[in-house]
Scaffold this active site. Structure first.
Site, PDB file in Angstrom:
ATOM      1  N   GLU B  65      -1.848   2.940   4.153  1.00  0.00           N
ATOM      2  CA  GLU B  65      -2.352   1.734   3.492  1.00  0.00           C
ATOM      3  C   GLU B  65      -3.216   2.079   2.280  1.00  0.00           C
ATOM      4  OE1 GLU B  65      -3.338  -1.614   5.920  1.00  0.00           O
ATOM      5  OE2 GLU B  65      -5.156  -2.029   4.765  1.00  0.00           O
ATOM      6  N   TRP B  97      -4.237  -7.128  -0.567  1.00  0.00           N
ATOM      7  CA  TRP B  97      -4.223  -8.308  -1.435  1.00  0.00           C
ATOM      8  C   TRP B  97      -5.646  -8.803  -1.561  1.00  0.00           C
ATOM      9  CZ3 TRP B  97      -0.092 -10.752  -3.808  1.00  0.00           C
ATOM     10  CH2 TRP B  97      -0.225 -12.096  -4.174  1.00  0.00           C
ATOM     11  N   THR B 562      26.241  18.120 -10.981  1.00  0.00           N
ATOM     12  CA  THR B 562      25.693  18.353  -9.642  1.00  0.00           C
ATOM     13  C   THR B 562      26.542  17.547  -8.674  1.00  0.00           C
ATOM     14  OG1 THR B 562      23.442  18.569 -10.501  1.00  0.00           O
ATOM     15  CG2 THR B 562      23.659  18.096  -8.159  1.00  0.00           C
TER      16      THR B 562
END
Lengths: 646, 646
Positions: B65, B97, B562
């Site tokens: 977080e 938030w 590749t």
């Protein structure tokens, strides 16, 4: 075109509306970015551009003319001739048009269907002849629309023979080849490449040689892209004609029509139809040997070779057009002696590419149809998009049902009696079936002395590549692992390798080992136990006719089993093992037991019941060894399975 | 969510309308056929499915977080922390938030933009927190629509703190997290995965622990997919909570929130906000060492490790959620000691995959942006389709203009002063520029004693893979071949190779050697002469800032450089040299001389004029050696060029 009649009036010449640029939607230039990089030019250019490119590069080329066959059996043979002669690398073939033979119909012997088969199923650039006299505009337009729909891109525009003796011009009709050329350009813009006929000695009905040259110029100025000539007997005839054409402003390619004399009677008939005169020096040779076919053919080959050499040496001729009379030997020999029969076995992709414009981006197919490419093309003919680069893009491959196993181009080349000799007049047990498979692999005669040269899943003898696996295949087929498809692993061989190579030179090709076979449920049970040991290395799909499906493959994902790395290109992976398509293939593979084999025998006969039993009870298995740099482990898997069973 | 306030009323619980099946258009199940086979599940599953799969497989995982930064500079740093911590393999990260910080805006410090950057530019599965109290339905819907548009797929639904002390329920407003959960499900059906907060000790405002459990159950039954808990100090607190949840019928995943104590003050602040009590045994340890940051952090790590071990050993916990406080060291150490920090450097593809749902099929990119992937993502963000399998499919790649070189996630991590030290306060000639390139390659300090750890074309030190080429690179940079991108050739190394490996295990990876550099027109002239000798082997593109373009590549075709071969999959070719994109890259590569380097100096200063001269006169060159199985010939090409010049 041997017997085409030339027009005699002088129509006003009109030049091509679009000045020769490729504006059609089928043009190879509509995408500046080509996403199918395999030998691109040959797949994507239109015929006139290929011709120009070959000329610019100083390459010599040839083309082959055929007429539509009379019977369905002859059609089967002609298609396999297309496949064989296609291998020599003709720039194109052409198919003549016989108004009496319903040439635009859907019959398997029609010009339209033969040309369609050549393009779509044999992958040959093809010109369809079309005559216009005594036909309505609507008929002609209908034929042209059909040709376009089928993927045909080239038309030889001819007048054709008038129906009766007393032919008269129709006011609004098609009276001359030039009318047809104009009609094609008016109605189809630049979609078709158009070829017209030239007469090195002048058309027999023309007022004069000079008048005939003017008619030819009209046809070219009306929109024809190149000219193929009537046959002739002396190289100087053609070279003079060509210079005369250039002198009056005809600048498009002019391709000499070569007629290798193949027999006394065919020569006489031809001469009668074309109203040509055979030079005395040729008559002098032929008349004394007229009953000796071989001698005449040898002379014909000699004569053709020397004439072709002179033409090529002149520096004015880049391509030669052969009137084959649907025969193979003489033309092939002339081409080989000239050194323009392609001996290089390299392929643009590991499978034969269809020449339909819709399929030009196609560069991936499931491996299952490797020996039945025509069936694959048939079952996918309704697709609007073809996989390009990866199989997953063709979201949900809906394969057409293969109901008619007797379509002439899908049919076995061998008649029933021959198949019975190969596959057994009478089967006594499952082991007699094992024997048939084994004989096919080894090339040894079966117990009745017949060689098994085809199988229901493969109409041709074993592929060169499969020969590499012969010993192992023999061993496992003897014991009831009935193989129908396989490939060895390849870890980076040059793309020019004569056996496994494909694609442009300078590249490297790779394969994962693959094995596909029918086998009994007893063997499957043991196999599944063995496969546990190989869980991370081997992917398998095992399915029976009822659709019971056992697999360890990640959900519905295709496994690339053949791929190539080329200079300056994206990776190409032309073959995949696709779990979804496998279920469509399964239906076909099982049905072939019944359609091609069981039905050779009487209903209720023991032979038929044996095949029916196998059909009902065996499994179809495919195995992929993902570890392509290591030694193929699939033989060990099978060995372990047999060991477990003992 | 540390300071979230819990609702106290009891709303009637409603179960999920669609019973948890994936009906959204973004669901990973909408196509039965997955066409992007690289580590598919991780790219294509939604978060709740990933969680379930990890749990079923017995894998332990973690999540991280973060809170949005306060300043633009802090945003730059946070994004590079995302990149570093993303390497450890979190299942997801979440971004909090803060209603006061304009969290839904387009500011570079807003929650929305940070989460957007994490998903799209860092390729991290991300949960955006969202609070609802004191907001209108329209505001909330607007935020959710914007999140969806940006490619965010997961929301943590929270109530948030009421604005004033005297908070009262609004009749039609969002009063509780459960209202937000219902709103998301009503308005967005099953598009979002929803997470809600759980309180192991009960929410401080709840009437009781039991009442709080009932509220949690309501949130889950309203449509939440999983629960993350508030922090706690003793493992038994969580385990009891989990059993109590299960007892009342909460069956979704419950993820314990872990807070490694990182300092005395942060702990105090947290405790105050969350109204939790620190157990006496912890206080007893901390109080005596409260001024010793290192000691506290060490203790915090010890404590977290032992608590996490106990949780994992209980068998009830599969994932751990870490409150990082935007710091790296403590959390990383805990994760490493627990053995769940991903040490396996293997990647799904050679470049970092964006987590935007639109890009889930993307598996090919031009090699040019290898060191500037965020710029590539930025310039292609408006694309509707991404190349899948082959580059050619993305018909005409229209790259967005890169006007703003100072977007926070594209910006150099180093400030101007530092760049000047690395790249030279004062340049005297072109050779001083050569020296900067050389120091970057060798890692040696420059003449003023500073290491050059980044370049305008590469914000990070040399890649491990490039290190393989170090000696050669040093030699050529010294002489004015100013390399900005390169890779060695690889001929089939295992996909698990620690340096060049990528993709699922059991596969093999390949590369063509690649070299890209700026150089003078004098060197280019010699190089072109040398390249004639390598015509069939080496593809080149040589371009100057004005767009003069010299190449031997087949028309506009991409060259795969590749690729990888995997069990049961199609071929993957994640990097190509694409001639069309190269011209877009060229603009960016030349502009970086000016934007990132020249502008460090005063206008008209000699240093600036030297960079400007290089920008105006040098060429950008790329070379591919197509013969990947042989020794890389590009060094020989450069060697021959230097020889020719002498």
């Amino acid at each position: 075109m041997v017997n085409e009649t030339q027009h005699t009036c002088s129509a006003s010449s009109s030049s091509r509306s679009d000045g020769g640029s490729s504006s059609g939607s089928e043009s190879s230039k509509d995408n500046s970015r080509c996403s199918t990089p395999v030998l691109d030019a040959d797949r994507h250019e239109r015929l006139r551009d290929k011709m120009r490119r070959r000329q610019d590069a100083g390459d010599k080329w040839f083309s082959l003319e055929f007429f539509p066959p009379r019977t369905a059996n002859a059609a089967v043979n002609l298609i396999s001739r297309f496949d064989r002669m296609g291998a020599g690398g003709p720039l194109f073939i052409d198919v003549t048009w016989h108004p009496a033979g319903d040439p635009g119909s859907d019959k398997e012997t029609s010009s339209m269907i033969i040309a369609n088969t050549a393009v779509n199923y044999c992958g040959l650039e093809t010109i369809l002849h079309m005559t216009c006299c005594n036909q309505t505009k609507d008929d002609i337009t209908g034929h042209l629309q059909k040709a376009k729909r089928l993927g045909l891109k080239n038309i030889m525009a001819l007048r054709g023979d008038p129906a009766g003796e007393e032919w008269e011009e129709e006011v609004d009709g098609f009276n001359y080849a030039v009318d047809l050329v104009k009609h094609i350009r008016n109605e189809f813009d630049d979609y078709f490449d158009i070829c017209v006929a030239g007469y090195p000695k002048g058309h027999p009905e023309a007022e004069s040689y000079e008048a005939d040259l003017r008619h030819l110029k009209e046809k070219v100025f009306a929109g024809a892209d190149f000219i193929i000539t009537q046959l002739f007997f002396r190289p100087e005839t053609f070279l003079k004609f060509m210079m005369d054409c250039q002198a009056i402003g005809i600048t498009c390619p002019i391709i000499p029509g070569i007629f290798p004399i193949q027999g006394y009677h065919s020569l006489r008939q031809l001469v009668k139809l074309s109203k040509l005169e055979v030079p005395q020096e040729i008559k002098d040779v032929i008349e004394p040997i007229k009953d000796n076919d071989a001698a005449i053919r040898n002379y014909g080959v000699e004569l053709a070779v020397s004439m072709c050499r002179e033409l090529l040496d002149s520096g004015m001729v880049h391509g030669l057009h052969f009137y084959t009379l649907n025969r193979e030997v003489a033309t092939t020999e002339v081409l080989k002696r000239l050194g323009i029969w392609k001996e290089d076995p390299r392929r643009p992709l590991p499978w034969a590419v269809s020449a339909h414009p819709k399929r030009r981006v196609e560069d991936v197919r499931p491996i299952f149809w490797a020996s039945r490419p025509k069936s694959y093309i048939y079952r996918t003919q309704e697709w609007d998009d073809f996989p390009n680069g990866r199989w997953g893009n063709s979201s949900s491959p809906a394969f057409g049902e293969l109901k008619d196993y007797y379509l002439f181009y899908l049919k076995s080349k061998s008649p029933r009696e021959e198949l019975l000799k190969m596959w057994g007049e009478e089967l006594t047990c499952e082991e007699s079936v094992f024997e048939v498979f084994t004989c096919y692999i080894t090339g040894e005669p079966n117990r009745n002395g017949y060689k098994v040269t085809c199988m229901p899943w493969n109409d041709d003898p074993l592929a060169t590549e499969t020969n590499l696996l012969k010993d192992q295949l023999e061993k496992v087929n003897r014991r009831g692992i009935l193989t129908i498809n396989s490939q060895p692993n390849i870890n980076g061989k040059p793309s020019t390798d004569p056996i496994v190579g494909w694609g442009p030179s300078g590249g490297y090709v790779f394969q994962k080992a693959y094995l596909e076979f029918f086998t009994s449920s007893e063997i499957v049970t043991a196999l599944l136990k063995v496969l546990k040991k190989y869980e991370l290395r081997v992917n398998y799909h095992i399915v029976n006719v009822k659709g019971q499906n056992i697999t360890n493959a990640p959900d519905l994902q295709p496994n690339a089993v053949t791929w190539g790395i080329f200079p300056g290109r994206e990776i190409i992976q032309p073959t995949v093992v696709d779990p979804v398509s496998f279920l469509s293939w399964k239906d076909e593979a099982f049905a072939l037991w019944i359609e091609q084999w069981a039905k050779l025998y009487e209903e209720e006969s023991p032979s038929r019941m044996i095949i029916q039993y196998i059909h009902d009870n065996y499994y179809l298995v495919n195995l992929v060894d993902n570890d392509f740099p290591l030694e193929n482990c699939l033989w060990q898997v099978v060995e372990d399975t047999f060991e477990l069973l003992n």
